[in-house]
Write an enzyme that holds these catalytic residues in place. Structure first.
Site, PDB file in Angstrom:
ATOM      1  N   ASP A   1       0.773  -1.166   0.009  1.00 62.54           N
ATOM      2  CA  ASP A   1      -0.442   0.193  -0.061  1.00 62.54           C
ATOM      3  C   ASP A   1       0.645   1.537   0.123  1.00 62.54           C
ATOM      4  OD1 ASP A   1      -1.564  -2.187   2.294  1.00 62.54           O
ATOM      5  OD2 ASP A   1      -2.680  -1.901   0.775  1.00 62.54           O
TER       6      ASP A   1
ATOM      7  N   HIS B   1      -4.374  -3.316   6.357  1.00 57.44           N
ATOM      8  CA  HIS B   1      -4.931  -3.586   5.173  1.00 57.44           C
ATOM      9  C   HIS B   1      -5.039  -4.448   4.334  1.00 57.44           C
ATOM     10  CE1 HIS B   1      -2.821  -5.019   1.414  1.00 57.44           C
ATOM     11  NE2 HIS B   1      -2.960  -6.055   1.538  1.00 57.44           N
TER      12      HIS B   1
END
Lengths: 343, 332
Positions: free
Chosen positions: A170, A198
């Protein structure tokens, strides 16, 4: 001159043992050659790969071992491909946990959670028992943070600072998106942060992000004309990128996940570059008002094989809300996971 | 002072070899850790969405060396300005297809690829053909791109070469980096000849011939050869898919050694345009032992060839001649 002398003296390092679980899958197939080429630990660090998967995948696992042999990688000093957990975990210094139960159509969150809780409970026992004392763990399989939490709970003798989950993917995505928007090289974008889970509640934070320019490091906030974009589209694009990849490829990210896992371990072991930080999912110590007892993504700096949360960053109201949202989701996942255990 | 980026084309980039190969290129494995690259990824229109997915992932990986990605189904855009072209795209054999059908499809693909590269690639573009039948595809490409110097057109036999190194290293339980100078002669097919007569192993007592250490000529002249020849099929049997990771890695080795040079005392195998060396007919793309220096390969000369080797080298040349005839018949 120094390189010449070192070659002459043939100074060679002892191989490091690296475990990859779920190795017969797509991420495993992408990560194995990356590790073997030295992308995880540097071009002079030999390794022995331990590849673990479940019995139904044993033929694919064997094929992976064959292809690794066929590649004649100079750094790869051995491959153990096995469905035996003890053999796989024996003496490993690094464990990349990719194996997990993927959500299938029609499955409830609770079902996926319950299956993964069982898997990570067992992995934890095995690694605690057989891995090297200093073993560093990276959980990739989703739900990454909660899998890592379960792992930690059931491997109490593994120091909690050695248990992490992957949010570097990410982080890299956020960095790349900013670079694209600003038309600058990706390596000139620094200090983005991924806070939290996440998942789609992650908070990609650009408040401290900078871009290296000819006139020094300048805040991203100053260079992006549209502040609204930073607070809305940018955030949702990064949050939903995984789904966008699945839509285009008809499969989830493998190449970029594998690469991010290499970055995570590389920076953990060899140190983060000066002048920036990275994001890692780590056991919360209460920093930034995040409850302890969660595996939460923070901005960290790594030095001498240890990570440290970057302290003292200002957190505005907007950020506070998003950080708390993600923490709340993690607390819910934790409760769900624990309820699966008591069944 | 950062280097100017090199443009690298990968055709068939949406497939599984492409997926393994592009992150390797973007990490500097093909051209060195200090060489920025711009990736050109080409595939056919049905693969456009998947191709875009690969581009998205390359961006998501935030590779410092990757200065740009061109993902396209347009051959001209794909080929424009490229310095290195790795041709992975081709028509794979499907069940029920005759050799002639596969050959015919690939001949037309490589004829048009040749035209596009000749017109739009950078001067001195280095070409590596991976897609099978690799040698013959490379030959067709050469025939239809007459202004590309023939020394710049090669095909991949480095995978077979690396497989041979791997087998010897297993057999002797030595690190694979201690084994060198195997040779793959001929066609990237089951008629290839993996030759260990000049191969060596680094030991504590210096370099020793492989034959001396293995002490089993029957194995080296029999099982070893067929294992390497048929390794591709063995991988397909186990994976249900053909080799991708090892093919991609070998392609990187092939280009890297070509561009950056082979280490002193070491030779590698490359499929190159025959100049008649070792009595191999010219007019074929044939795998030879080569050394590389200053961006050029040269065939290692003067290696003694025994009778057994002679026969095998001739056999694979014959197969290549047949493939060439078949390819040309498809053209007319």
């Amino acid at each position: 001159m120094i390189i010449y002398l070192c070659n002459l003296l043939n100074i060679e390092k002892e191989p490091i043992r690296i475990l990859v679980t779920g190795a017969a899958g797509n991420i495993g197939y992408a990560i194995a050659p990356m590790i073997a080429r030295g992308l995880m630990l540097g071009p002079d660090q030999p390794m022995i790969l331990h590849l673990l998967d479940i019995e139904p995948a044993s033929k694919s696992l064997e094929a992976l071992k064959m292809e690794l042999q066929d590649s004649a990688f100079p750094l790869l000093q051995g491959v153990i491909a096995t469905t035996n957990v003890a053999e796989a975990c024996k003496d490993v210094n690094i464990a990349i946990l990719i194996g997990g139960f993927a959500r299938k159509e029609g499955m409830e969150r609770k079902d996926v959670m319950s299956k993964n809780v069982a898997i990570y409970k067992a992995q934890a026992s095995a690694l605690e028992r057989y891995a090297s004392e200093d073993c560093k763990v990276l959980v990739v399989a989703n739900p990454a943070n909660t899998n890592a939490l379960i792992f930690k709970e059931f491997a109490p003798s593994i120091p909690e600072e050695n248990i992490t989950c992957l949010t570097r993917l990410d982080h890299n995505r956020a960095q790349a998106r900013l670079a694209e928007k600003l038309g600058v090289p990706v390596s000139s974008v620094k200090k983005v942060i991924i806070w939290g889970n996440h998942s789609s509640t992650q908070y990609p934070d650009t408040n401290h992000a900078t871009v290296s320019t000819k006139t020094g490091d300048r805040p991203v906030k100053e260079l992006v004309a549209d502040q609204n974009w930073l607070r809305n589209e940018f955030i949702s694009e990064v949050q939903e990128r995984g789904a966008a990849i699945i839509s285009a490829r008809k499969q989830s990210s493998a190449l970029s996940a594998a690469s991010a896992a290499c970055d995570h371990i590389h920076d953990w072991f060899l140190g983060t570059p000066k002048g920036t930080w990275v994001s890692m999912g780590v056991c919360s110590d209460g920093s930034y008002g995040i409850p302890t007892g969660l595996v939460y993504s923070f901005p960290v700096i790594c030095e001498k094989g240890s990570w440290k949360i970057v302290q003292g960053l200002s957190v505005d109201e907007f950020s506070r809300e998003k950080m708390d949202d993600s923490a709340r989701e993690l607390a819910e996942e934790k409760a769900l996971a624990y309820s699966s255990l008591s069944v | 002072m950062a280097k100017e980026p090199v443009r690298v084309l990968v055709t068939g980039a949406a497939g599984q070899i492409g997926y393994a190969l592009v992150p390797m290129i973007a990490r500097g494995i093909m051209l060195g850790a200090d060489q920025p690259v711009i990736l050109h990824m080409l595939d056919i229109p049905p693969a456009a969405e998947a191709l875009n997915g690969v581009k998205m992932e390359l961006i998501d990986a935030a590779f410092p060396l990757l200065k740009g990605v061109v993902a396209t189904t347009d051959a001209i855009e794909g080929c424009t300005g490229v310095n290195v072209a790795v041709m992975v795209g081709g028509f794979p054999r499907k069940e029920g297809m005759e050799r002639k059908d596969v050959m015919s499809k690939n001949v037309s693909i490589y004829k048009s690829q040749a035209a596009a590269l000749e017109k739009h690639a950078a001067p001195n573009c280095k070409v590596l053909v991976v897609a099978n039948p690799a040698n013959t595809n490379a030959l067709i490409l050469k025939e239809f791109a007459p202004s590309i110097p023939e020394k710049n057109i090669s095909c991949l036999t480095r995978l077979d070469h690396n497989r041979a190194l791997g087998q010897i290293s297993e057999r002797l339980s030595v690190p694979v980096s201690d084994v060198k100078n195997v040779i793959i002669w001929g066609n990237h097919s089951s008629s290839q000849y993996p030759d260990v007569n000049h191969a060596k192993v680094q030991t504590s007592a210096g370099e020793k011939p492989v034959r001396e250490l293995v002490k089993n000529d029957e194995y080296l002249d029999g099982e070893f050869i067929s294992t390497v020849q048929q390794r591709g099929a063995a991988i397909i049997k186990a994976r249900k898919l053909s080799s991708a990771l090892s093919a991609a890695s070998s392609a990187c080795d092939h280009i890297r050694d070509w561009v950056l040079g082979t280490p002193e005392g070491t030779f590698v195998s490359m499929g190159v345009y025959s100049d008649g060396s070792y009595n191999v007919p010219s007019g074929l793309i044939y795998s030879f032992p080569v050394t590389c220096r200053n961006g050029e390969w040269s065939i290692v000369q003067g290696l003694p060839i025994d009778e057994v080797s002679r026969k095998k080298m001739d056999l694979t040349a014959e197969e290549l001649k047949e493939e060439k005839d078949l390819a040309y018949s498809c053209l007319s």
